[in-house]
Design an enzyme around this catalytic site. Sequence first.
Site, PDB file in Angstrom:
ATOM      1  CG  ASP A   4     -24.904  -6.491   7.100  1.00 33.23           C
ATOM      2  OD1 ASP A   4     -25.708  -7.023   7.896  1.00 33.23           O
ATOM      3  OD2 ASP A   4     -23.683  -6.438   7.316  1.00 33.23           O
ATOM      4  CG  ASP A  23     -36.220 -14.535  13.622  1.00 30.59           C
ATOM      5  OD1 ASP A  23     -35.419 -14.767  14.555  1.00 30.59           O
ATOM      6  OD2 ASP A  23     -36.964 -15.405  13.154  1.00 30.59           O
ATOM      7  CE  LYS A  52     -32.520 -16.106  16.332  1.00 35.25           C
ATOM      8  NZ  LYS A  52     -33.910 -16.269  16.115  1.00 35.25           N
TER       9      LYS A  52
END
Length: 132
Positions: A4, A23, A52
């Site tokens: 993860d 990303d 983002k």
Amino acid sequence: LRADGMTFTPPASWLPLDWLVSDMLVPPGKTLGLLRSWLGQRLTARFVVNIKLPQHHPYTALKPIEDFVGQLPGCRFTLRQLYHDRREVTLMGRLGGNLGKGGSPVAHNKPNLRPNPPKRPFPQPGKKSIRP
């Protein structure tokens, strides 16, 4: 290696790492947590992280990240909104001190969150193109 990306911690034998490249499709608050973990503990020397942005108030969401990275001793960074994606910015930088060629003052640029300017139209047939 499968892990993860938000919870992965590199083994001590790998440290310090040269690069953190991220990303992930996560909100800016989670990206801040990742940066606090990696940069706060000085696990890496250089980083490239895409952040983002929300639809509304993107700079408000970005400000805590900019403030955190800006207060790291010897950290040089820049925030750029790359041409290909309007809904994310890229944070790039390096840590000074014992990881890089350190001791550099903080240098950063605020992102330009305005849409890209319109391109010039093609000249009309029979009209001369005027170039500045």
